[in-house]
Design an enzyme around this catalytic site. Structure first.
Site, PDB file in Angstrom:
ATOM      1  N   HIS A  76       3.324   4.911  -4.855  1.00 18.58           N
ATOM      2  CA  HIS A  76       2.153   5.698  -3.898  1.00 18.58           C
ATOM      3  C   HIS A  76       2.852   6.411  -2.773  1.00 18.58           C
ATOM      4  CE1 HIS A  76      -1.406   4.194  -5.879  1.00 18.58           C
ATOM      5  NE2 HIS A  76      -0.500   2.878  -5.993  1.00 18.58           N
ATOM      6  N   ASN A 149      -7.826   2.915  -7.264  1.00 16.43           N
ATOM      7  CA  ASN A 149      -6.980   3.877  -8.184  1.00 16.43           C
ATOM      8  C   ASN A 149      -8.256   4.780  -8.672  1.00 16.43           C
ATOM      9  OD1 ASN A 149      -4.469   3.278  -7.549  1.00 16.43           O
ATOM     10  ND2 ASN A 149      -4.350   2.153  -9.327  1.00 16.43           N
ATOM     11  N   HIS A 340      -4.719  -2.179   3.273  1.00 18.23           N
ATOM     12  CA  HIS A 340      -4.282  -3.542   2.753  1.00 18.23           C
ATOM     13  C   HIS A 340      -5.820  -3.929   2.232  1.00 18.23           C
ATOM     14  CE1 HIS A 340      -3.411  -7.680   2.609  1.00 18.23           C
ATOM     15  NE2 HIS A 340      -3.869  -8.134   3.789  1.00 18.23           N
TER      16      HIS A 340
END
Ligand code: HDE
Length: 710
Positions: A76, A149, A340
């Site tokens: 990413h 995603n 996170h």
């Protein structure tokens, strides 16, 4: 808007604005505030002499420059960010105690980072890849990161395989090729030995891997999480973001050309639309499963390679996110943002999904590497709006000046503060799931059903979507040099998904057709996986039209069509041979926004050829203008032509669709080709053009799909 809402919305932007860059009248200084008198020549011993060590300004400037880069994300790496807010439609209190989901009057600031996965930081946007869709919610109860995603499943079932997956898909280690592409031997070698990736591979080969815009793309949390309400009752949930513009995809040939013409295509689209006030919007939805229904499904609900078909578990709308502000500094915000999946707030918890468990370790670890220390939470974009009080101290680049001598717990010298908070006082308490098992390296039996949802995916697509998926496989595997890998993909992989699919893939990559295999048959159909069946939207909002025109164009009729387009929220740019002012037949003027060398058809959703005898005569002699129309047509996008403009269409290969001749008095709309003759009604034409533009792609133009390079 009440004061609380306002202060919440603005608090994050104020925090980020705290430093004013170079106000009027400011002087150039060193990093330590000394005014600088000269920055064009280094300090030398004579005009032709060596540079002197004592030139502290030169050395400071150069040293800072030398350290301008931090390690790019291992995956990413290329991303684009935007600020905005989230607001729930109604209280979710019944299901979760998360405060930001409980008050419909409350707007929670968010920062979203969209990304590609495989390419390096400077790679092109329009590659075939999964897109990251990571959202940071600055809630009153602390940071919540939804790190998802644009596809609802993943390649692997267990985090331990992630380094292998990433090594296989990244450029090969001996020659660092190819960039930002899965189309090479190591990736398909790995996949051919990893049947659990079957479902994800179908998504990656589908249109979802080529989003037209980050604004036209759904997001998914992928894993199963938990919601827990104030009574402590838990439910399994999956997160979804649904774009209010619906999903739209580019075609393969377009993506290839766009990567050269405008490698920043998706980034630019996001930036420009936010600047124009076309704020991207996404509805947050969840699917929910009661705890006592955990084992009621054919699939294991903890398996991240499976979706929960919406026919089985419907979507519940939770609220809306609006992205309404571009970052001010790419590095400080988009690059330094640190997500996170373990950043959760009370009311949201994890499950034993083994992929999620792997992620919970990886993300902090990766930030330590990127930031070179543990204080990345103090960088403005990562700082929570909620207060932070703890005894953590020091470390590289500590920003906070912690006062006092007490930095331990328990203590009496600091009055016992900061003290812990139980659930009643808003403290996070982990859900007390009962866990009882032997230590094994194993997975549950239902995880081993690798192919049925891939089969479901294949049979849930429209036929033209299937065609493009097969073409994608031809490209990807056609780039694989090792025959055994191609064969393994056909015989052991695609044939297990669907025999017809395998036969069609085999044909394009010089592999003998496989034996009949009917071992996999899914009883599910999931129309929601298909862009065509469920998730596209007929709208012209924010679609971008190229107007081809030249000197001597017809102003009046063009203006009528433009008005209709603007009414629907579309935008238009004038493309001509040269930049500059174009004069119309009736003395009006219009600026060419782009010339043919600075633009291409692939940057637009449709083309509209203006009328005007002189203008069209000029355009017919320009290869670029003819090519522009042809290419738009071949990519199945809308082509419109007014009066003499039809002749430009005739000049090209826009065949297979009917059109009005330039001197007729009719309007003809056929398969996305919309034309009007000189005597035709321009309002009727405008309506038809808008309708075709809303449809976006016209697959019926080419039923045998010989022409559209998928
Ligand atoms: Fe990530 N992932 N990931 N991932 N991921 C990272 O964290 C990792 C996975 C996702 O815009 C890294 O800060 C492991 C699934 C996004 O900054 C790293 C595993 C999903 C982003 C990492 C996964 C994602 C990352 C690299 C398997 C979708 C970009 C830089 C156990 C649900 C966030 C970083 C941004 C980034 C590890 C699997 C989404 C290395 C070990 C599944 C959107 O920590």
């Amino acid at each position: 808007m009440d004061d609380k809402t306002r202060s919440n919305e603005t608090a994050k932007s104020e925090a980020l604005d705290a430093h004013t860059e170079n106000p009027d009248g400011s002087h150039l200084t060193t990093n330590h505030g000394v005014k600088v008198s000269h920055t064009d020549d280094s300090l030398k011993a004579g005009p032709r002499g060596p540079t002197l060590m004592e030139d502290f300004h030169f050395r400071e400037k150069m040293t800072h420059f030398d350290h301008e880069r931090i390690p790019e994300r291992v995956v990413h790496a290329r991303g684009s960010g935007a600020h905005g807010y989230f607001q729930p439609y109604e209280s979710m209190e019944q299901f979760t105690r998360a405060g930001f989901l409980s008050d419909p009057s409350k707007k929670t600031p968010v920062f979203v980072r969209f990304s590609t996965v495989v390419g390096f930081r400077g790679s092109a946007d329009t590659v075939r890849d999964v897109r990251g869709f990571a959202t940071k919610f600055y809630t009153d109860e602390g940071i919540f990161d939804l790190v998802g995603n644009n596809m609802p499943v993943f390649f692997i079932q267990d985090g331990i395989k992630f380094p292998d997956l990433v090594h296989a898909i990244k450029p090969e280690p001996d020659n660092e090729m190819p960039q930002a592409s899965a189309a090479h031997d190591t990736f398909w070698d790995f996949i051919s030995l990893m049947p659990e990736s079957a479902h994800m591979i179908m998504w990656v080969l589908s249109d979802r891997a080529l989003p037209r815009s980050y604004r036209m793309m759904d997001g998914f949390g992928v894993h199963t999480f938990r919601w827990i309400n104030a009574e402590g009752k838990a439910r399994f949930i999956k997160w979804h973001w649904r774009s209010t513009l619906g999903n739209a995809a580019l075609v393969w040939d377009e993506t290839q050309k766009t990567a050269g013409k405008d490698p920043d295509f998706n980034r630019r689209d996001l930036w420009e639309n936010i600047e124009m006030g076309n704020y991207p919007e996404y509805e947050l939805c969840v699917q929910m499963i009661e705890e006592d229904q955990e084992h009621d499904f054919d699939f294991d609900i903890l398996d991240p390679t499976k979706i929960w078909p919406e026919s089985e578990v419907p979507l519940k709308k939770v609220g809306k996110m609006v992205l309404n502000r571009n970052p001010q500094n790419f590095f400080s915000e988009t690059e330094q943002v640190a997500f996170h999946p373990g950043h959760v707030v009370p009311g949201i918890d994890f499950t034993n999904d083994p992929l999620l468990q792997g992620r919970l370790f990886s993300y902090i670890d990766t930030q330590l590497n990127r930031f070179g220390g543990a204080n990345f939470n103090e960088v403005p974009i990562n700082r929570p709006l909620a207060d932070v009080h703890n005894n953590q101290r020091d470390g590289f680049m500590r920003q906070t000046i912690n006062r006092g001598k007490v930095s331990y717990f328990p203590n009496s010298l600091g009055g016992g503060c900061p003290m812990t908070a139980g659930a009643d006082a808003g403290g996070f308490e982990h859900y007390m799931e009962k866990v009882d098992g032997r230590k094994v390296r194993d997975r549950s039996e239902k995880f081993r059903d690798f192919f049925s949802q891939a089969n479901m995916f294949w049979h849930s697509l429209a036929d033209h979507e299937q065609d493009r998926l097969v073409s994608a496989a031809h490209f990807e595997l056609g780039k694989v040099m090792t025959m055994e890998v191609r064969e393994r993909m056909v015989y052991e992989f695609f044939n297990r998904i669907d025999h017809d699919l395998a036969v069609r893939v085999a044909k394009g990559i010089a592999v003998e057709p496989p034996e009949k295999d009917e071992s996999t048959k899914s009883r599910y159909r999931a129309p929601e996986v298909s862009v065509e069946h469920e998730s596209r939207k007929d709208t012209v909002a924010t679609r971008k039209v190229a107007i081809l025109a030249d000197q001597g164009y017809d102003h009046k009729r063009l203006e009528k069509v433009k008005e209709k387009l603007m009414e629907g929220g579309a935008s238009a740019e004038v493309v001509s041979m040269f930049l500059g002012t174009l004069k119309s037949t009736d003395g009006k003027e219009m600026e060419a926004d782009k010339s043919h060398v600075t633009s291409a058809s692939v940057m637009y959703d449709a083309v509209l050829v203006a009328g005007g005898k002189e203008a069209v005569r000029a355009m017919k002699s320009q290869g670029d203008a003819v090519g522009f129309v042809n290419e738009t047509f071949r990519h199945a996008k809308t082509v419109g032509a007014i009066d003499h403009g039809v002749e430009l269409v005739e000049e090209g290969e826009a065949k297979g669709a009917k059109y009005a001749s330039a001197d007729s008095d009719g309007v003809v709309a056929d398969k996305g080709l919309v034309t009007v003759g000189q005597g035709g009604d321009i309002d009727e034409f405008a309506d038809e053009f808008v309708k075709a533009l809303a449809r976006y792609r016209h697959w019926d133009r080419d039923p045998e799909r010989k022409m559209v390079p998928a």
